[in-house]
Design an enzyme around this catalytic site. Structure first.
Site, mmCIF file in Angstrom:
data_model
loop_
_atom_site.group_PDB
_atom_site.id
_atom_site.type_symbol
_atom_site.label_atom_id
_atom_site.label_comp_id
_atom_site.label_asym_id
_atom_site.label_seq_id
_atom_site.Cartn_x
_atom_site.Cartn_y
_atom_site.Cartn_z
ATOM 1 N N TYR A 35 3.474 -10.955 15.039
ATOM 2 C CA TYR A 35 3.738 -9.850 14.098
ATOM 3 C C TYR A 35 4.325 -8.652 14.855
ATOM 4 O O TYR A 35 5.350 -8.095 14.464
ATOM 5 C CB TYR A 35 2.431 -9.463 13.391
ATOM 6 C CG TYR A 35 2.494 -8.138 12.652
ATOM 7 C CD1 TYR A 35 3.177 -8.014 11.445
ATOM 8 C CD2 TYR A 35 1.851 -7.006 13.173
ATOM 9 C CE1 TYR A 35 3.230 -6.784 10.786
ATOM 10 C CE2 TYR A 35 1.891 -5.787 12.509
ATOM 11 C CZ TYR A 35 2.587 -5.677 11.320
ATOM 12 O OH TYR A 35 2.636 -4.470 10.671
ATOM 13 N N GLN A 61 0.832 -1.217 0.000
ATOM 14 C CA GLN A 61 0.000 0.000 0.000
ATOM 15 C C GLN A 61 0.864 1.265 0.000
ATOM 16 O O GLN A 61 0.645 2.186 -0.782
ATOM 17 C CB GLN A 61 -0.872 0.036 1.253
ATOM 18 C CG GLN A 61 -1.796 -1.139 1.441
ATOM 19 C CD GLN A 61 -2.764 -0.849 2.572
ATOM 20 O OE1 GLN A 61 -3.696 -0.090 2.392
ATOM 21 N NE2 GLN A 61 -2.545 -1.436 3.732
HETATM 22 N N1 NAP Z 1 -1.238 -2.263 6.902
HETATM 23 C C1 NAP Z 1 -1.332 -1.710 8.108
HETATM 24 O O1 NAP Z 1 -2.415 -1.510 8.650
HETATM 25 C C2 NAP Z 1 -0.076 -1.272 8.813
HETATM 26 C C3 NAP Z 1 -0.201 -0.704 10.089
HETATM 27 C C4 NAP Z 1 0.951 -0.290 10.747
HETATM 28 C C5 NAP Z 1 2.192 -0.448 10.149
HETATM 29 N N2 NAP Z 1 2.282 -1.028 8.923
HETATM 30 C C6 NAP Z 1 3.618 -1.209 8.348
HETATM 31 O O2 NAP Z 1 3.686 -0.450 7.157
HETATM 32 C C7 NAP Z 1 4.578 -1.083 6.238
HETATM 33 C C8 NAP Z 1 3.916 -1.211 4.895
HETATM 34 O O3 NAP Z 1 2.663 -1.815 5.091
HETATM 35 P P1 NAP Z 1 1.621 -1.977 3.899
HETATM 36 O O4 NAP Z 1 0.266 -2.043 4.512
HETATM 37 O O5 NAP Z 1 1.939 -0.985 2.839
HETATM 38 O O6 NAP Z 1 2.047 -3.420 3.417
HETATM 39 P P2 NAP Z 1 1.298 -4.414 2.447
HETATM 40 O O7 NAP Z 1 0.346 -3.703 1.576
HETATM 41 O O8 NAP Z 1 0.824 -5.571 3.257
HETATM 42 O O9 NAP Z 1 2.514 -4.878 1.555
HETATM 43 C C9 NAP Z 1 3.620 -5.491 2.106
HETATM 44 C C10 NAP Z 1 4.568 -5.721 0.971
HETATM 45 O O10 NAP Z 1 5.730 -6.346 1.520
HETATM 46 C C11 NAP Z 1 6.134 -7.303 0.575
HETATM 47 N N3 NAP Z 1 6.910 -8.374 1.184
HETATM 48 C C12 NAP Z 1 6.503 -9.325 2.035
HETATM 49 N N4 NAP Z 1 7.531 -10.148 2.311
HETATM 50 C C13 NAP Z 1 8.600 -9.691 1.600
HETATM 51 C C14 NAP Z 1 9.926 -10.117 1.446
HETATM 52 N N5 NAP Z 1 10.389 -11.218 2.046
HETATM 53 N N6 NAP Z 1 10.740 -9.417 0.637
HETATM 54 C C15 NAP Z 1 10.291 -8.337 -0.024
HETATM 55 N N7 NAP Z 1 9.036 -7.889 0.057
HETATM 56 C C16 NAP Z 1 8.192 -8.562 0.870
HETATM 57 C C17 NAP Z 1 4.860 -7.879 -0.015
HETATM 58 O O11 NAP Z 1 5.212 -8.419 -1.247
HETATM 59 P P3 NAP Z 1 4.234 -9.324 -2.136
HETATM 60 O O12 NAP Z 1 3.436 -8.311 -2.911
HETATM 61 O O13 NAP Z 1 5.181 -10.112 -2.973
HETATM 62 O O14 NAP Z 1 3.449 -10.152 -1.175
HETATM 63 C C18 NAP Z 1 4.000 -6.636 -0.113
HETATM 64 O O15 NAP Z 1 4.128 -6.009 -1.364
HETATM 65 C C19 NAP Z 1 4.978 -2.396 6.879
HETATM 66 O O16 NAP Z 1 6.211 -2.233 7.522
HETATM 67 C C20 NAP Z 1 3.908 -2.634 7.945
HETATM 68 O O17 NAP Z 1 4.411 -3.400 9.016
HETATM 69 C C21 NAP Z 1 1.174 -1.435 8.235
#
Ligand code: NAP
Length: 300
Positions: free
Chosen positions: A125, A11
């Site tokens: 997590y 995202q």
């Molecule tokens: N979503 C939330 O509500 C939330 C809340 C607080 C903090 N965060 C933090 O914000 C950050 C971004 O979150 P987001 O919601 O944008 O994430 P997201 O949409 O779930 O996307 C995570 C991305 O990480 C990639 N990924 C997973 N394992 C990987 C690996 N081994 N090597 C390289 N890429 C990998 C996934 O790739 P694939 O496309 O190949 O699966 C996906 O594109 C993260 O650090 C998360 O912990 C998120």
């Protein structure tokens, strides 16, 4: 100025790419399989190729419930992998923006968490992300760790899209009203990271480095978030379900989540001079991307 973003389909990564040009920055992103946090050499090759001024790690293992039975993998990505990115940044002498989460806290506070509050994750997590923060700090001084929460956007999977999908399928939805936090737009977060990037690259103030909380302004519950999603969807002409407030105990999940995860954004606002908009206003931008009002409806 060149920014290397690890993760391309996530995202936040998505909006970093989309918004780079508007900030006058060149954003290069790569995700799996080309760049995989479990294979640090792929990260090194990417950074060698891009020669960035700043690195953003927007990739993570984010499947909160799945992680409960996949601990080793979650830690490999979120802790070891994050630390390796920081180590590589240290080698090339470049700063890193790393994203972390409200789920590092246990939710027992009644007031917004500040950056120095003790972390006490309730889930695998959360523990893997807390370990990632520590690994980043150990490997690199020039780090910015941004803890955010409840991220949503028009791209990727998230609560807003799940609600709209379930709302179209079911006449009634039960959503928990005893977990409080701050919905945060992925677009707003990406804009904030791009806005602070030039100051980080200038690297003229050692006091900048460290951990920041950054979320959409004001708090709500998941039920309050859902109610606003459906209110805005209904304004856009959608048939919406009846919404029922339920307790966490009525919706058991493998991972425990903090009952309260308000994050105090004061440090970010006072350091960089701006914060994020109220989540309701940002939700409206997301809804207009997801459910554009047709020309005829606009005219009518
Ligand atoms: N979503 C939330 O509500 C939330 C809340 C607080 C903090 N965060 C933090 O914000 C950050 C971004 O979150 P987001 O919601 O944008 O994430 P997201 O949409 O779930 O996307 C995570 C991305 O990480 C990639 N990924 C997973 N394992 C990987 C690996 N081994 N090597 C390289 N890429 C990998 C996934 O790739 P694939 O496309 O190949 O699966 C996906 O594109 C993260 O650090 C998360 O912990 C998120």
């Amino acid at each position: 100025m060149k920014i290397a973003v690890i993760g391309s389909e996530g995202q936040i990564a998505h909006y970093l790419q989309v918004r780079g040009r508007a900030h006058g920055l060149s954003v290069f992103s790569a995700g799996r399989p080309e760049v995989d946090l479990t294979r640090p050499q792929t990260v090194g090759e990417f950074l060698d190729r891009v020669e960035p001024d700043l690195v953003v790690n927007a990739a993570a293992y984010t499947a909160v419930d799945k992680a409960e039975n996949d601990s080793e993998h979650a830690f490999l990505v979120n802790a070891t992998g994050a630390g390796e990115v920081a180590r590589l940044c240290s080698q090339i002498n470049r700063p890193l923006v790393h994203i972390s989460t409200d789920y590092v806290f246990d939710g027992s506070s009644r007031t917004p968490y500040v950056e120095t509050d003790a972390v006490l994750p309730l889930s695998v997590y959360g523990a893997s992300k807390a370990a990632g923060e520590m690994a980043v700090r150990r490997a690199l001084v020039e780090n910015i760790i941004i803890r955010t929460a409840w991220v949503y956007g028009a791209h990727g999977g998230n609560f807003v899209k799940t609600m709209l999908r379930l709302g179209a399928e079911r006449p009634e939805l039960g959503v928990v009203d005893d977990q409080r936090g701050s919905p945060t737009s992925a677009l707003d977060l990406a804009d904030a990271i791009l806005q602070i990037a030039p100051r980080l690259v200038a690297n003229s103030d050692a006091a900048l480095w460290g951990t920041y909380h950054l979320t959409g302004a004001t708090e709500t519950t998941w039920h309050g978030f859902a109610a606003e999603i459906f209110r805005q969807a209904s304004v856009r002409g959608a048939i919406v379900p009846r919404l029922k407030a339920i307790k966490t105990a009525e919706y058991p999940t493998p991972a425990r989540r903090p009952a309260y995860s308000g994050l105090d954004n004061t440090r970010f606002v006072s350091t960089f001079g701006f914060g994020l908009p109220d989540w309701r206003a940002s939700l409206a931008s997301c809804m207009s991307e997801l459910m554009p009002v047709s020309f005829t409806e606009k005219v009518a």
